[in-house]
Design a protein around this motif. Sequence first.
Motif, PDB file in Angstrom:
ATOM      1  N   TYR A   1       0.822  -1.210   0.000  1.00  0.00           N
ATOM      2  CA  TYR A   1       0.000   0.000   0.000  1.00  0.00           C
ATOM      3  C   TYR A   1       0.857   1.261   0.000  1.00  0.00           C
ATOM      4  O   TYR A   1       0.520   2.245  -0.653  1.00  0.00           O
ATOM      5  CB  TYR A   1      -0.921   0.017   1.225  1.00  0.00           C
ATOM      6  CG  TYR A   1      -2.222  -0.706   1.023  1.00  0.00           C
ATOM      7  CD1 TYR A   1      -3.411  -0.019   0.941  1.00  0.00           C
ATOM      8  CD2 TYR A   1      -2.268  -2.093   0.919  1.00  0.00           C
ATOM      9  CE1 TYR A   1      -4.620  -0.672   0.757  1.00  0.00           C
ATOM     10  CE2 TYR A   1      -3.462  -2.767   0.736  1.00  0.00           C
ATOM     11  CZ  TYR A   1      -4.633  -2.050   0.654  1.00  0.00           C
ATOM     12  OH  TYR A   1      -5.816  -2.702   0.467  1.00  0.00           O
TER      13      TYR A   1
ATOM     14  N   GLY B   1       3.012   2.500  -3.392  1.00  0.00           N
ATOM     15  CA  GLY B   1       2.288   2.969  -4.569  1.00  0.00           C
ATOM     16  C   GLY B   1       2.023   1.900  -5.608  1.00  0.00           C
ATOM     17  O   GLY B   1       1.832   2.212  -6.787  1.00  0.00           O
TER      18      GLY B   1
ATOM     19  N   LYS C   1      -4.533   0.411  -5.521  1.00  0.00           N
ATOM     20  CA  LYS C   1      -5.235   1.473  -6.253  1.00  0.00           C
ATOM     21  C   LYS C   1      -6.410   0.889  -7.037  1.00  0.00           C
ATOM     22  O   LYS C   1      -7.501   1.457  -7.050  1.00  0.00           O
ATOM     23  CB  LYS C   1      -4.277   2.189  -7.192  1.00  0.00           C
ATOM     24  CG  LYS C   1      -3.202   2.975  -6.473  1.00  0.00           C
ATOM     25  CD  LYS C   1      -2.236   3.576  -7.470  1.00  0.00           C
ATOM     26  CE  LYS C   1      -1.064   4.229  -6.775  1.00  0.00           C
ATOM     27  NZ  LYS C   1      -0.062   4.716  -7.717  1.00  0.00           N
TER      28      LYS C   1
ATOM     29  N   ASP D   1     -10.472   1.587  -6.649  1.00  0.00           N
ATOM     30  CA  ASP D   1     -11.358   1.923  -7.770  1.00  0.00           C
ATOM     31  C   ASP D   1     -12.566   0.988  -7.799  1.00  0.00           C
ATOM     32  O   ASP D   1     -13.693   1.432  -7.986  1.00  0.00           O
ATOM     33  CB  ASP D   1     -10.600   1.843  -9.093  1.00  0.00           C
ATOM     34  CG  ASP D   1      -9.532   2.933  -9.223  1.00  0.00           C
ATOM     35  OD1 ASP D   1      -9.593   3.926  -8.469  1.00  0.00           O
ATOM     36  OD2 ASP D   1      -8.640   2.763 -10.074  1.00  0.00           O
TER      37      ASP D   1
ATOM     38  N   PRO E   1     -11.804   6.699  -2.513  1.00  0.00           N
ATOM     39  CA  PRO E   1     -10.767   7.595  -3.025  1.00  0.00           C
ATOM     40  C   PRO E   1      -9.376   6.970  -2.956  1.00  0.00           C
ATOM     41  O   PRO E   1      -9.024   6.362  -1.937  1.00  0.00           O
ATOM     42  CB  PRO E   1     -10.847   8.822  -2.112  1.00  0.00           C
ATOM     43  CG  PRO E   1     -12.038   8.653  -1.261  1.00  0.00           C
ATOM     44  CD  PRO E   1     -12.485   7.242  -1.345  1.00  0.00           C
ATOM     45  N   ARG E   2      -8.614   7.155  -4.005  1.00  0.00           N
ATOM     46  CA  ARG E   2      -7.242   6.633  -4.012  1.00  0.00           C
ATOM     47  C   ARG E   2      -6.384   7.301  -2.945  1.00  0.00           C
ATOM     48  O   ARG E   2      -5.378   6.755  -2.528  1.00  0.00           O
ATOM     49  CB  ARG E   2      -6.594   6.820  -5.384  1.00  0.00           C
ATOM     50  CG  ARG E   2      -7.038   5.803  -6.391  1.00  0.00           C
ATOM     51  CD  ARG E   2      -6.234   5.940  -7.658  1.00  0.00           C
ATOM     52  NE  ARG E   2      -6.537   4.838  -8.559  1.00  0.00           N
ATOM     53  CZ  ARG E   2      -5.754   4.503  -9.562  1.00  0.00           C
ATOM     54  NH1 ARG E   2      -4.642   5.171  -9.801  1.00  0.00           N
ATOM     55  NH2 ARG E   2      -6.084   3.491 -10.337  1.00  0.00           N
ATOM     56  N   SER E   3      -6.775   8.461  -2.507  1.00  0.00           N
ATOM     57  CA  SER E   3      -6.012   9.165  -1.465  1.00  0.00           C
ATOM     58  C   SER E   3      -6.034   8.406  -0.144  1.00  0.00           C
ATOM     59  O   SER E   3      -5.239   8.685   0.755  1.00  0.00           O
ATOM     60  CB  SER E   3      -6.555  10.580  -1.271  1.00  0.00           C
ATOM     61  OG  SER E   3      -7.911  10.538  -0.839  1.00  0.00           O
ATOM     62  N   TRP E   4      -6.926   7.435  -0.003  1.00  0.00           N
ATOM     63  CA  TRP E   4      -6.987   6.639   1.220  1.00  0.00           C
ATOM     64  C   TRP E   4      -5.964   5.504   1.232  1.00  0.00           C
ATOM     65  O   TRP E   4      -5.753   4.891   2.277  1.00  0.00           O
ATOM     66  CB  TRP E   4      -8.379   6.055   1.406  1.00  0.00           C
ATOM     67  CG  TRP E   4      -9.453   7.046   1.716  1.00  0.00           C
ATOM     68  CD1 TRP E   4      -9.348   8.407   1.747  1.00  0.00           C
ATOM     69  CD2 TRP E   4     -10.803   6.741   2.039  1.00  0.00           C
ATOM     70  NE1 TRP E   4     -10.551   8.960   2.061  1.00  0.00           N
ATOM     71  CE2 TRP E   4     -11.472   7.967   2.241  1.00  0.00           C
ATOM     72  CE3 TRP E   4     -11.520   5.567   2.155  1.00  0.00           C
ATOM     73  CZ2 TRP E   4     -12.813   8.040   2.578  1.00  0.00           C
ATOM     74  CZ3 TRP E   4     -12.858   5.647   2.492  1.00  0.00           C
ATOM     75  CH2 TRP E   4     -13.495   6.868   2.707  1.00  0.00           C
ATOM     76  N   VAL E   5      -5.347   5.210   0.101  1.00  0.00           N
ATOM     77  CA  VAL E   5      -4.399   4.088   0.028  1.00  0.00           C
ATOM     78  C   VAL E   5      -3.290   4.224   1.076  1.00  0.00           C
ATOM     79  O   VAL E   5      -3.044   3.280   1.835  1.00  0.00           O
ATOM     80  CB  VAL E   5      -3.828   3.922  -1.400  1.00  0.00           C
ATOM     81  CG1 VAL E   5      -2.667   2.938  -1.424  1.00  0.00           C
ATOM     82  CG2 VAL E   5      -4.920   3.476  -2.361  1.00  0.00           C
ATOM     83  N   PRO E   6      -2.608   5.378   1.174  1.00  0.00           N
ATOM     84  CA  PRO E   6      -1.559   5.465   2.199  1.00  0.00           C
ATOM     85  C   PRO E   6      -2.107   5.364   3.624  1.00  0.00           C
ATOM     86  O   PRO E   6      -1.441   4.819   4.505  1.00  0.00           O
ATOM     87  CB  PRO E   6      -0.920   6.833   1.966  1.00  0.00           C
ATOM     88  CG  PRO E   6      -1.467   7.357   0.695  1.00  0.00           C
ATOM     89  CD  PRO E   6      -2.657   6.560   0.327  1.00  0.00           C
ATOM     90  N   VAL E   7      -3.309   5.858   3.840  1.00  0.00           N
ATOM     91  CA  VAL E   7      -3.911   5.763   5.173  1.00  0.00           C
ATOM     92  C   VAL E   7      -4.117   4.299   5.551  1.00  0.00           C
ATOM     93  O   VAL E   7      -3.782   3.878   6.665  1.00  0.00           O
ATOM     94  CB  VAL E   7      -5.253   6.531   5.227  1.00  0.00           C
ATOM     95  CG1 VAL E   7      -5.949   6.322   6.560  1.00  0.00           C
ATOM     96  CG2 VAL E   7      -5.034   8.006   4.938  1.00  0.00           C
TER      97      VAL E   7
END
Length: 117
Positions: free
Chosen positions: A23, A26, A31, A35, A40-46
């Motif tokens: 995660y 990247g 990702k 989808d 939201p893809r912005s949640w991946v690092p979280v």
Amino acid sequence: MFVTYAAVTIFAALLYASAAVVYLIGHEFPKAQMDIKRLPRSWVPVFGVLLAAGALGLVGGFWLPMLGLLAAYSLVLYFLGALLAHLRVGSRKLGNWAFFFITSVAALAVNLLYHWT
């Protein structure tokens, strides 16, 4: 009992740490999963940080048992949330989810049995 506790805990920690790395670097897999689940893809690092915290908490439970217990509970809740995300979009591909969830439940169970009974 300690050997079972240690083996399950270390296996779970390595599993979640490796997922956290996927995660956090990247990789495309998380990702694509975001989808599919319309998140939201912005949640991946979280999510990567949450998985890493769970892995570290499980290992920390060897020294602070309450930390390990809280980490195991948190991972169970994390994967219940993942199940809801799957079901919300009608995804029935739950094989990977089941493996991760069962591992978190096993980590919680051995933690409870070893430290709290």
